[in-house]
Design a protein around this motif. Structure first.
Motif, mmCIF file in Angstrom:
data_model
loop_
_atom_site.group_PDB
_atom_site.id
_atom_site.type_symbol
_atom_site.label_atom_id
_atom_site.label_comp_id
_atom_site.label_asym_id
_atom_site.label_seq_id
_atom_site.Cartn_x
_atom_site.Cartn_y
_atom_site.Cartn_z
ATOM 1 N N SER A 88 11.044 2.264 -14.718
ATOM 2 C CA SER A 88 10.305 1.223 -15.429
ATOM 3 C C SER A 88 8.853 0.795 -14.732
ATOM 4 C CB SER A 88 11.132 -0.037 -15.407
ATOM 5 O OG SER A 88 11.561 -0.614 -14.329
ATOM 6 N N GLU A 89 7.690 0.177 -15.381
ATOM 7 C CA GLU A 89 6.384 0.102 -15.051
ATOM 8 C C GLU A 89 6.667 -0.853 -13.827
ATOM 9 O OE1 GLU A 89 4.046 -0.968 -18.136
ATOM 10 O OE2 GLU A 89 4.086 1.141 -19.150
ATOM 11 N N VAL A 90 5.603 -0.769 -12.714
ATOM 12 C CA VAL A 90 5.718 -1.653 -11.605
ATOM 13 C C VAL A 90 4.182 -2.103 -11.593
ATOM 14 C CG1 VAL A 90 7.445 -0.523 -10.574
ATOM 15 C CG2 VAL A 90 5.098 0.395 -9.957
ATOM 16 N N ASP A 91 3.783 -3.254 -11.127
ATOM 17 C CA ASP A 91 2.402 -3.809 -10.673
ATOM 18 C C ASP A 91 2.362 -3.796 -9.423
ATOM 19 O OD1 ASP A 91 0.431 -4.939 -11.141
ATOM 20 O OD2 ASP A 91 0.884 -6.843 -11.670
ATOM 21 N N LEU A 92 1.372 -2.999 -8.745
ATOM 22 C CA LEU A 92 1.290 -2.689 -7.137
ATOM 23 C C LEU A 92 -0.221 -2.331 -7.282
ATOM 24 C CD1 LEU A 92 4.399 -0.468 -6.656
ATOM 25 C CD2 LEU A 92 4.125 -3.026 -6.144
ATOM 26 N N PRO A 93 -1.033 -3.321 -7.435
ATOM 27 C CA PRO A 93 -2.500 -3.209 -7.473
ATOM 28 C C PRO A 93 -3.219 -2.472 -6.067
ATOM 29 C CG PRO A 93 -2.089 -5.520 -7.115
ATOM 30 C CD PRO A 93 -0.746 -4.856 -7.679
ATOM 31 N N SER A 94 -2.536 -2.661 -4.925
ATOM 32 C CA SER A 94 -3.187 -2.114 -3.789
ATOM 33 C C SER A 94 -2.425 -0.599 -3.434
ATOM 34 C CB SER A 94 -2.949 -3.147 -2.688
ATOM 35 O OG SER A 94 -3.555 -4.239 -3.052
ATOM 36 N N LEU A 95 -1.453 -0.176 -4.190
ATOM 37 C CA LEU A 95 -0.623 0.950 -3.761
ATOM 38 C C LEU A 95 -1.647 2.094 -3.655
ATOM 39 C CD1 LEU A 95 2.288 1.456 -3.222
ATOM 40 C CD2 LEU A 95 2.354 2.536 -5.443
ATOM 41 N N GLU A 96 -1.433 2.751 -2.487
ATOM 42 C CA GLU A 96 -2.118 4.152 -2.313
ATOM 43 C C GLU A 96 -1.110 5.320 -2.061
ATOM 44 O OE1 GLU A 96 -4.638 3.678 1.156
ATOM 45 O OE2 GLU A 96 -5.798 1.987 0.285
ATOM 46 N N PHE A 97 -0.026 5.119 -1.583
ATOM 47 C CA PHE A 97 0.984 6.094 -1.167
ATOM 48 C C PHE A 97 2.488 5.677 -2.098
ATOM 49 C CE2 PHE A 97 4.807 7.809 0.825
ATOM 50 C CZ PHE A 97 4.324 9.263 1.536
ATOM 51 N N LEU A 98 3.092 6.717 -2.797
ATOM 52 C CA LEU A 98 4.254 6.430 -3.776
ATOM 53 C C LEU A 98 4.947 7.651 -3.570
ATOM 54 C CD1 LEU A 98 5.857 4.750 -5.644
ATOM 55 C CD2 LEU A 98 4.460 5.468 -7.493
ATOM 56 N N ASP A 99 6.020 7.725 -3.137
ATOM 57 C CA ASP A 99 7.101 8.498 -2.937
ATOM 58 C C ASP A 99 8.335 8.269 -3.594
ATOM 59 O OD1 ASP A 99 8.940 10.623 -2.317
ATOM 60 O OD2 ASP A 99 8.815 10.380 -0.304
ATOM 61 N N LEU A 100 8.622 8.959 -4.897
ATOM 62 C CA LEU A 100 9.780 8.521 -5.852
ATOM 63 C C LEU A 100 10.840 9.783 -5.991
ATOM 64 C CD1 LEU A 100 8.020 6.530 -8.769
ATOM 65 C CD2 LEU A 100 9.354 5.555 -6.802
ATOM 66 N N SER A 101 10.844 10.471 -4.824
ATOM 67 C CA SER A 101 11.560 11.723 -4.847
ATOM 68 C C SER A 101 13.144 11.394 -4.749
ATOM 69 C CB SER A 101 11.022 12.705 -3.912
ATOM 70 O OG SER A 101 11.380 12.283 -2.398
ATOM 71 N N LYS A 102 13.832 12.399 -5.260
ATOM 72 C CA LYS A 102 15.290 12.578 -5.060
ATOM 73 C C LYS A 102 15.952 11.475 -5.620
ATOM 74 C CE LYS A 102 14.497 15.138 -1.060
ATOM 75 N NZ LYS A 102 14.784 15.362 0.408
ATOM 76 N N LYS A 114 0.970 -1.124 -0.007
ATOM 77 C CA LYS A 114 -0.018 0.074 0.104
ATOM 78 C C LYS A 114 0.763 1.365 0.008
ATOM 79 C CE LYS A 114 -3.974 -2.159 2.252
ATOM 80 N NZ LYS A 114 -5.077 -1.834 3.562
ATOM 81 N N ARG A 115 1.994 1.054 0.653
ATOM 82 C CA ARG A 115 2.990 2.420 0.691
ATOM 83 C C ARG A 115 4.214 2.069 0.079
ATOM 84 N NH1 ARG A 115 1.659 6.515 4.369
ATOM 85 N NH2 ARG A 115 3.951 6.978 4.411
ATOM 86 N N LEU A 116 4.690 2.699 -0.807
ATOM 87 C CA LEU A 116 6.237 2.644 -1.419
ATOM 88 C C LEU A 116 6.953 3.842 -1.204
ATOM 89 C CD1 LEU A 116 8.164 1.058 -2.805
ATOM 90 C CD2 LEU A 116 7.490 1.706 -5.051
ATOM 91 N N THR A 117 8.093 3.826 -0.654
ATOM 92 C CA THR A 117 8.919 5.024 -0.372
ATOM 93 C C THR A 117 10.300 4.466 -0.841
ATOM 94 O OG1 THR A 117 8.048 5.974 1.587
ATOM 95 C CG2 THR A 117 10.117 6.635 1.189
ATOM 96 N N PHE A 118 10.489 5.251 -2.059
ATOM 97 C CA PHE A 118 11.880 5.077 -2.715
ATOM 98 C C PHE A 118 12.660 6.173 -3.119
ATOM 99 C CE2 PHE A 118 14.163 4.149 -6.591
ATOM 100 C CZ PHE A 118 14.874 2.761 -6.494
ATOM 101 N N THR A 119 13.412 6.742 -2.243
ATOM 102 C CA THR A 119 13.935 8.079 -2.164
ATOM 103 C C THR A 119 15.607 8.131 -2.075
ATOM 104 O OG1 THR A 119 13.707 8.268 0.060
ATOM 105 C CG2 THR A 119 11.950 8.892 -1.274
ATOM 106 N N ALA A 120 16.009 8.933 -2.770
ATOM 107 C CA ALA A 120 17.430 9.219 -2.610
ATOM 108 C C ALA A 120 18.316 8.043 -2.875
ATOM 109 C CB ALA A 120 17.893 9.800 -1.345
#
Length: 644
Positions: free
Chosen positions: A186-200, A172-178
């Motif tokens: 590249s495309e991902v498959d996360l059907p339940s994801l609500e929060f996505l942080d791809l900053s920095k 549900k939450r993915l934090t991928f930073t710095a």
């Protein structure tokens, strides 16, 4: 932590079996642990257990992890510190002992070598709800498609050979930073994801954004800030549930070719600041019917003209148009923004103050026009400002102090209570008046002797009254606040008064030891807690004194030479008198020359009569210093059983 604990036996933890301590956190970091007796932690429940930089080699680590069998822990943190690296190897069997623990959240930090087979390595952690890797190198990114049942995945400051393949149904939450490596998304498959942080991450997106990019239709929060080139090729089809969207400091392409945000009818927050966007299409914000906050500073407009682009933003309350090189704006640019409260037009190229566009903003409270080139008002239409306006910032503009603009200059004087830092408004022309404060300016334009005499007398009377009111204005404001708020709830334990040149000591010593210590104290600091857009003096009084139990005064050579520091100190004395409590704690940061200290007579007398704290370089001196300071801060503090 940081002791010399080597062995942990069952008898050592017997006390933890005798009472329910489900909220207890245990930090054993930086102890040279060689042995944990099997069963020592059995049936113990902890909120958090931290084991960082404890083990000299991998075999000791494996044995000690096996000794944790039977432990129930909400959050387990393993790994090392950046400057405390002991382990020279790490294999897929390193964490096998975790299968015998009950873990809700797991974090692994600071490993120098690449993790090769994370499926086997983290097999015992497949069912944790939250999984976090910090400063770890990962070789096989395709392993993240394994059937892990994580709900929250955090990857921070890690190294990858390419962007990881993510196929996790429960996430549900993915934090991928710095992170480093894998610069192409590249495309991902996360059907339940609500929060996505791809900053920095410096990521580039060849096409953004739609449901197919993230494999979900449930996304509500998306942060793509501080990345590389992001090409807008879709208008967020399948992502209609988004409420928060952040692109700041990324390079957006094709933003003005179509209505990019047309599908985002639920979006509340949008930040496209400093994204190299050039607005050339009036429908750029079409569809944003629920938007409340729009930040687009540091971009540009065609012909430096602000057109009618906010037609659909009827719920907008905050708008930032600073640093956009604007020179003109449409008279109807803001006509639909009935709920707008804060508008930032600073750092642009306006040469006159045109008030007509703001007549349809009944809720406007803060308007910032600082750092432009304003000389006068446009057609003197100053009556169009809404009655709700409370703060107008016109500082650092190019005011023309001539008879031609006399009515505008008079209006500035009349609206002094509305203007933010009005004393900083200075004349730019003519040359003989350059640098003069606009408020102190007295322009005489073809008046007879009688009018001149009356004017001089009136100015003299007004000046005397103004000086008296100005001198005691903030003290009266403080008195009014004490009457209004009485002994209301204090948000902060202490408001810190210090010179900006002593900020390193405040951040690295005072804040770190008090806010991160035991018990923790909440400090009020101007760089962090003051409200943007509000006058500094108002922040000092309302956010500093009225919401704090105590006041900490950091006395130094820089403090005594700072007018703002002395001003805050004088207000602190008034606050102490009005609140009838001994609330000022003095800290002498360094030896202050007595000749310099005597320049501030009241401060010199107070330091001579009252006990104060002195900062020392010795370890023993600092230990005594922190003990005495905590004791002073605890005085009068209400007891909180949960905190104890």
């Amino acid at each position: 932590s940081s002791n010399k604990i080597q062995n942990i036996y069952c008898k050592d933890l017997q006390v933890l079996h005798q009472m329910p301590l489900s909220n207890l956190s245990l930090d054993l970091s930086l102890n040279p642990i060689n042995f944990i007796q099997p069963g020592a932690f059995k049936e113990i429940r902890l909120h958090k257990l931290t084991l960082r930089s404890n083990f000299d080699d991998l075999n000791v680590m494996k044995t000690c992890i096996q000794g944790l069998a039977g432990l129930e822990v909400h959050r387990l943190v393993l790994g090392e510190f950046r400057n405390e690296r002991n382990l020279e190897e790490f294999d897929k069997s390193s964490l096998e002992g975790l299968c015998n623990l009950t873990i809700e959240e797991f974090r692994l930090t600071y490993l120098d070598y690449y993790l090769d087979n994370i499926i086997d390595l983290f097999n015992c952690l497949a069912n944790v709800s939250s999984f976090s890797l910090v400063s770890v190198s990962i070789k096989r990114v395709e392993d993240f498609s394994y059937n892990f049942r994580w709900q929250h995945l955090e990857l921070v400051n890690c190294k990858f050979e390419q962007f990881p393949t993510l196929e996790l149904e429960s996430l549900k939450r993915l934090t991928f930073t710095a992170n480093k490596g894998g610069n192409a998304f590249s495309e991902v498959d996360l059907p339940s994801l609500e929060f996505l942080d791809l900053s920095k991450n410096g990521l580039s997106f060849k096409g953004c954004c739609s449901q197919s990019d993230f494999g979900t239709t449930s996304l509500k929060y998306l942060d793509l800030s501080f990345n590389d080139v992001i090409t807008m090729s879709s208008n967020f089809l399948g992502l209609e549930k988004l409420e928060h969207l952040d692109f700041q400091h990324s390079n957006l392409k094709q933003m003005s070719q179509f209505s990019v945000f047309l599908s985002l009818r639920n979006l509340i927050y949008l930040d496209i600041s400093h994204t190299h966007t050039r607005v050339a299409f009036n429908g750029i914000f079409d569809g944003l019917l629920s938007l409340k906050v729009l930040k687009m500073a540091g971009n540009s407009f065609q012909e430096n003209f602000l057109p009618d682009i906010f037609t659909d933003l009827k719920n907008l309350t905050f708008l930032d148009l600073s640093q956009c090189q604007l020179e003109q704006l449409s008279p109807t640019a803001f006509d639909t923004l009935n709920k707008l409260q804060v508008l930032n037009m600073s750092h642009n190229n306006f040469f006159s103050l045109d008030t007509f566009p703001y007549k349809c903003l009944p809720s406007l409270q803060v308007l910032d026009y600082s750092l432009n080139h304003i000389m006068t008002s446009n057609n003197q239409e100053l009556q169009h400002f809404p009655s709700s306006l409370a703060f107008l910032n016109l500082t650092q503009n190019d005011f023309a102090c001539t008879c031609e603009h006399q009515s505008f200059l008079q209006w500035i004087k009349d609206q002094r209570q509305l203007l933010v830092e009005a004393e900083r408004m200075e004349c730019a022309t003519p040359s003989d008046k350059q640098g003069m404060p606009v408020l102190s300016l007295n322009i005489t334009c073809q008046m007879n002797k009688t009018i001149i005499g009356v004017s001089v007398f009136s100015v003299l009377v007004v000046s005397v009254v103004a000086v008296l009111v100005y001198k005691f204005y903030f003290h009266l404001m403080l008195l009014a606040g004490c009457i209004k708020y009485g002994r209301g709830e204090n948000i902060y334990d202490a408001f810190v008064i210090y010179s900006s040149q002593d900020e390193d000591w405040v951040r690295n010593e005072l804040v770190k030891n008090l806010e991160e210590g035991v018990p923790p104290f909440q400090l009020c600091l101007h760089y962090r807690d003051f409200i943007p857009g509000v006058a500094i003096a108002a922040n000092i009084i309302h956010e500093g004194f009225h919401k704090s139990r105590k006041v900490i005064v950091v006395v130094s050579q820089h403090f005594i030479q700072s007018r703002w520091c002395i001003f805050e100190y004088e207000i602190a004395q008034t606050w102490q008198f009005l609140s009838s409590r001994a609330g000022i704690i003095f800290i002498v940061l360094q030896k202050v020359e007595k000749t310099l200290l005597r320049q501030q007579v009241e401060l010199y007398r107070l330091l001579s009569r009252n006990t104060y704290l002195e900062w020392e370089d010795s370890v023993l001196g600092q230990h005594i210093f922190w003990r005495r300071l905590r004791k002073a801060l605890l005085d009068g503090r209400s007891w909180n059983p949960e905190e104890q």
